[in-house]
Motif scaffolding. Structure first.
Motif, PDB file in Angstrom:
ATOM      1  N   SER A   1     -63.433  23.915   2.438  1.00 27.83           N
ATOM      2  CA  SER A   1     -61.877  23.166   2.484  1.00 27.83           C
ATOM      3  C   SER A   1     -61.049  22.399   3.976  1.00 27.83           C
ATOM      4  N   GLU A   2     -62.082  22.977   5.323  1.00 22.57           N
ATOM      5  CA  GLU A   2     -61.888  23.036   5.836  1.00 22.57           C
ATOM      6  C   GLU A   2     -62.363  20.832   6.181  1.00 22.57           C
ATOM      7  N   VAL A   3     -62.757  20.755   5.683  1.00 22.63           N
ATOM      8  CA  VAL A   3     -63.271  19.267   5.773  1.00 22.63           C
ATOM      9  C   VAL A   3     -62.127  18.157   4.922  1.00 22.63           C
ATOM     10  N   VAL A   4     -62.313  18.943   3.950  1.00 23.30           N
ATOM     11  CA  VAL A   4     -60.673  18.342   3.232  1.00 23.30           C
ATOM     12  C   VAL A   4     -59.530  18.552   3.749  1.00 23.30           C
TER      13      VAL A   4
ATOM     14  N   GLN B   1     -58.707  10.599  -0.730  1.00 25.55           N
ATOM     15  CA  GLN B   1     -59.922  11.531  -0.806  1.00 25.55           C
ATOM     16  C   GLN B   1     -60.439  11.901  -1.249  1.00 25.55           C
ATOM     17  N   ILE B   2     -59.852  11.550  -2.534  1.00 23.45           N
ATOM     18  CA  ILE B   2     -60.867  11.627  -3.563  1.00 23.45           C
ATOM     19  C   ILE B   2     -62.157  10.763  -2.982  1.00 23.45           C
ATOM     20  N   LEU B   3     -61.924   9.191  -3.010  1.00 29.06           N
ATOM     21  CA  LEU B   3     -62.898   8.475  -2.823  1.00 29.06           C
ATOM     22  C   LEU B   3     -63.594   8.288  -1.911  1.00 29.06           C
ATOM     23  N   PHE B   4     -63.426   8.915  -1.141  1.00 27.42           N
ATOM     24  CA  PHE B   4     -63.254   8.318   0.635  1.00 27.42           C
ATOM     25  C   PHE B   4     -64.608   9.821   1.407  1.00 27.42           C
ATOM     26  N   VAL B   5     -63.648  11.021   0.380  1.00 24.43           N
ATOM     27  CA  VAL B   5     -64.184  12.343   0.864  1.00 24.43           C
ATOM     28  C   VAL B   5     -64.938  13.461  -0.133  1.00 24.43           C
ATOM     29  N   LYS B   6     -64.114  13.584  -1.510  1.00 26.84           N
ATOM     30  CA  LYS B   6     -64.468  14.102  -2.232  1.00 26.84           C
ATOM     31  C   LYS B   6     -65.957  14.313  -2.625  1.00 26.84           C
ATOM     32  N   LEU B   7     -65.626  12.718  -3.354  1.00 25.68           N
ATOM     33  CA  LEU B   7     -66.850  11.677  -4.694  1.00 25.68           C
ATOM     34  C   LEU B   7     -67.990  12.386  -3.879  1.00 25.68           C
ATOM     35  N   PRO B   8     -67.743  11.018  -2.270  1.00 25.70           N
ATOM     36  CA  PRO B   8     -69.403  11.433  -1.712  1.00 25.70           C
ATOM     37  C   PRO B   8     -69.734  13.000  -1.402  1.00 25.70           C
ATOM     38  N   MET B   9     -69.047  13.633  -0.909  1.00 29.04           N
ATOM     39  CA  MET B   9     -69.055  15.032  -0.115  1.00 29.04           C
ATOM     40  C   MET B   9     -70.488  15.627  -1.830  1.00 29.04           C
ATOM     41  N   ILE B  10     -69.439  15.446  -2.657  1.00 25.31           N
ATOM     42  CA  ILE B  10     -70.326  15.725  -4.224  1.00 25.31           C
ATOM     43  C   ILE B  10     -71.085  15.070  -4.885  1.00 25.31           C
ATOM     44  N   ARG B  11     -71.321  13.597  -3.614  1.00 24.56           N
ATOM     45  CA  ARG B  11     -72.883  12.540  -4.373  1.00 24.56           C
ATOM     46  C   ARG B  11     -74.084  13.056  -4.598  1.00 24.56           C
ATOM     47  N   SER B  12     -74.916  14.402  -4.672  1.00 22.43           N
ATOM     48  CA  SER B  12     -75.227  14.360  -5.632  1.00 22.43           C
ATOM     49  C   SER B  12     -75.371  15.322  -6.634  1.00 22.43           C
ATOM     50  N   ILE B  13     -74.379  16.204  -6.923  1.00 21.80           N
ATOM     51  CA  ILE B  13     -73.878  16.588  -7.867  1.00 21.80           C
ATOM     52  C   ILE B  13     -73.235  15.330  -9.216  1.00 21.80           C
TER      53      ILE B  13
END
Ligand SMILES: Nc1ncnc2c1ncn2[C@@H]1O[C@H](COP(=O)(O)OP(=O)(O)OP(=O)(O)O)[C@@H](O)[C@H]1O
Ligand SMILES: [Mg+2]
Lengths: 366, 315
Positions: B205-208, B221-233
């Motif tokens: 949560s701290e990264v978000v 936030q979705i485009l540059f942080v959340k989605l890239p961070m769950i990219r492997s999923i």
């Protein structure tokens, strides 16, 4: 009016009241450290200033602007998290420039600012690395760098050094103090480590149970603590508290207890007389013990030393004074052997006197 | 006392023990994955090897395998000029494109919307993933009746609510294709939803929050942080859906049987029909080999291009 102002902030999670009523006025450019034991509401306070947490009631102003209900990005703040919270998919340069890029800063300026920050933090060789390929200390500096490039009005730090080893922590403390000098920005720093607080702060805010116990310069909170909580929280090793009874003996007020009789200095006479009937708690700081008498204010006490810790030029004693466990930090020079039981000397000018029932200080100047 | 100028090792050392040839416990991981490997080899590799093997024979049902004539690459040659194969391949690609595009988009969107604990979100989540738990055969049956031209609810409500004329849904090539795409989306969007949701909720949560402080809008936030961070999923989800498009056939088999014409006949269903309707087991195996190569090629390409393990990090 500028700086950061918190006015009657209250915060509760459901029925749990975490912060009942907190007011604080931080001047522009000040380095303020919030310190207190775990769970006392430091992070919550900081997160409310950041806008990550909404206040239940009260008002927050930054740079003379009411920001109580504005979003974090409109508050002109930068924040460093305990976990560093770096973006794992971005390299160091991208991490540091993210905010600037979002704000549409011209490319050349972004480059320039990132390089200057990297330079300052000695991160230049690592600009292309991902966070996972950095050491803990380097990650910490990237987190620092990410906030520096922002050039925000207020910098917020939530225990940024707590994941570092002792040596690195000490050097980062210096770095941070330098950074504050150089940037000349308002900084609010949260820690549970009183040494961090003492070494870096312009003013320390000591919290307990969601309430501010005392606000003051490191010197003030050390020399003039408002109550036993602050007295024992600030200072390392911690102050020892012992119950004592006061009596008048030949024009002097003497504090007597099990294993000691310490004459109070004249400065404390008036306060002592007022409290005499109620009984007091005496506060003895470890560093005010000595192996040999230094002057007429020194009073002899017998210490039954259980453990003597050799620190170098001083030794920390875990000892018994009568039936009380006390700590003493005795300067005897690096050549001295481990200290043993015997007569030590306490500087009575340095005594602290507290109300035994409320714990409030009786020796406060004000 | 040692002070660096004298050899600190003045006392005799005990006799050294030999350096172990293998690190202790180096066999342990193999012992654990060994049995699984054996089972996987038997369950996965055997059919693949068999498909390869059979594709070189002209084996018909009713014939003993030993009696089936070896025909070399004849089956493959035949496949190259078999317009039916290319037709169903095209159907499969179109089907895959529409279903996966819509499922990924919808699944990710819903996960992002229901990520925060809003009132009723958990109830919705539970209801929403129910289709996942229904077996494909039952799904086929349910929707076959729902789409039924005479007694189906879809015609009934389409008429009652929207004034749409009754359609012979599964009797028209275009409508039937639409129907199987729709059903696939109905069943598999929840799959994307649930694993993306799990991924989002596991984000630190701290990264978000850091990105909030950095001034990212909800969308950034979705485009540059959340989605890239769950990219492997996301990559794994995409891969699993792709493989399924080439694998699943039960729903089409039951809803439309691949018809009308070949408008809903996916590659796997075509293989099934070749094998059990027209009884050309050898030829069907050859098409299976094509299918295996396609799936393998796609998976390899995705894993190489998007290497889902690359971003793994403990930061
Ligand atoms: N979301 C929440 N719901 C309920 N209680 C919470 C929530 N967040 C924090 N608290 C409570 O608020 C109190 C203050 O928490 P806070 O994180 O501010 O403490 P802290 O002073 O930062 O402590 P630490 O030094 O351990 O970080 C704690 O008692 C905690 O249990
Ligand atoms: Mg905290």
């Amino acid at each position: 009016m500028s700086g950061v102002q918190l006015a009657h902030i209250r915060k509760s999670y459901g029925s749990v009241e975490v912060i009942p009523d907190l007011s604080l006025d931080i001047a522009e450019g000040e380095f303020v450290v919030l310190v207190g034991p775990s769970g006392c509401g430091k992070s919550t306070t900081l997160r409310m200033i950041a806008g990550l947490e909404k206040v239940s009631s009260g008002q927050i102003a930054i740079a003379g602007r009411d920001v109580t209900w504005t979003r974090p990005k409109e508050r002109d703040i930068a924040m460093v998290f305990q976990s560093y919270a770096l973006y794992p998919h971005m390299n160091v340069a991208e991490n540091m420039s993210f905010a600037l890029r979002l704000a549409g800063t011209p490319k050349a300026e972004v480059q320039d600012r990132v390089h200057r920050a990297a330079d300052m933090l000695e991160l230049t060789p690592y600009l292309d690395r991902k966070p996972k390929d950095l050491s803990g200390g380097q990650r910490q500096r990237v987190a620092m760098g990410r906030s520096i490039v922002r050039d925000a009005y207020v910098f917020l730090f939530d225990e940024p050094l707590s994941n570092l080893d002792a040596k690195l922590r000490a050097s980062m403390r210096t770095e941070l103090a330098l950074l504050h000098q150089r940037l000349d920005r308002t900084m609010i720093y949260v820690t549970h480590d009183q040494i961090e607080a003492m070494t870096m702060a312009d003013r320390i805010v000591i919290m307990d149970g969601g309430r501010i116990q005392q606000v003051g310069t490191p010197k003030a909170v050390y020399n003039d603590p408002v109550n036993t909580f602050v007295a024992t929280f600030i200072g390392s090793p911690a102050m020892t508290l012992v119950p004592a009874d006061l009596s008048e003996e030949g024009g002097r007020v003497v504090a007597r207890g099990d294993g000691f009789a310490l004459p109070l200095p004249d400065r404390l006479k008036a306060a002592a007389r007022r409290a005499a009937s109620r009984g007091v708690t005496l506060g003895l700081r470890p560093e005010h013990f000595a192996a040999t008498p230094r002057g007429q204010d020194d009073a002899p006490v017998h210490l039954d030393v259980k453990v003597a810790e050799y620190i170098g030029s001083s030794q920390y004693l875990a000892a018994r004074m009568g039936s009380h466990d006390i700590t003493a930090a005795v300067e005897v020079g690096p050549e001295a052997d481990r200290l043993t039981a015997g007569t030590y000397h306490f500087d009575t000018q340095r005594l602290y006197l507290f109300d035994r029932r409320t714990g409030d200080s009786l020796t406060r100047a004000g | 006392m040692t002070d660096g100028t004298t050899d600190p090792l003045t006392r005799p050392l005990p006799a050294p023990t030999p350096r172990p040839r293998f690190e202790a416990g180096f066999l342990t991981p193999y012992a654990f994955i060994g049995p699984a490997l054996v089972v996987m080899a038997a369950g996965l590799l055997y059919p693949v090897v068999m498909a390869f093997y059979l594709s070189f024979y002209d084996w018909q049902i009713g014939l003993e395998l030993e009696d089936a004539p070896f025909v070399g690459l004849t089956n493959f040659g035949r496949m190259l000029v078999d317009h039916q194969v290319w037709e169903v391949l095209w159907v499969t690609i179109r089907f895959g494109f529409w279903t996966i595009t819509i499922e990924m988009t919808l699944g990710i969107a819903l996960a992002l919307l229901l990520e925060k604990p809003i009132r009723g979100a958990s109830v919705f989540r539970t209801i929403f993933i129910l289709p996942l738990m229904v077996s494909p055969v039952v799904v086929g049956l349910i929707w076959r009746y729902l789409f039924d031209a005479r007694v189906g609810w879809i015609n009934y409500y389409a008429g009652a609510w929207f004034g749409i004329e009754p359609q012979i849904w599964l009797g028209d090539p275009q409508l039937a294709f639409f129907a199987i795409v729709f059903v696939d989306i109905w069943q598999w969007t929840p799959f994307i939803f649930i694993i993306v949701l799990a991924g989002l909720q596991a984000l630190p949560s701290e990264v978000v929050e850091a990105s909030t402080i950095d001034g990212a809008t909800w969308w950034q936030q979705i485009l540059f942080v959340k989605l890239p961070m769950i990219r492997s999923i996301l990559v794994i989800a995409l891969l699993m859906r792709l493989i399924d498009v080439f694998r699943g056939l039960e729903v089409m088999l039951i809803m439309t049987g691949g018809g009308p014409g070949r408008s809903t006949e996916l590659l796997s269903l075509h293989i099934y029909n070749r094998a059990f309707e027209t009884q050309q087991l050898g030829y069907a195996s050859a098409i299976s080999v094509l299918l295996i190569l396609i799936v393998f090629g796609m998976s390899a390409a995705i894993l190489l291009l998007a290497n889902p393990m690359r971003e793994r990090s403990d930061v």
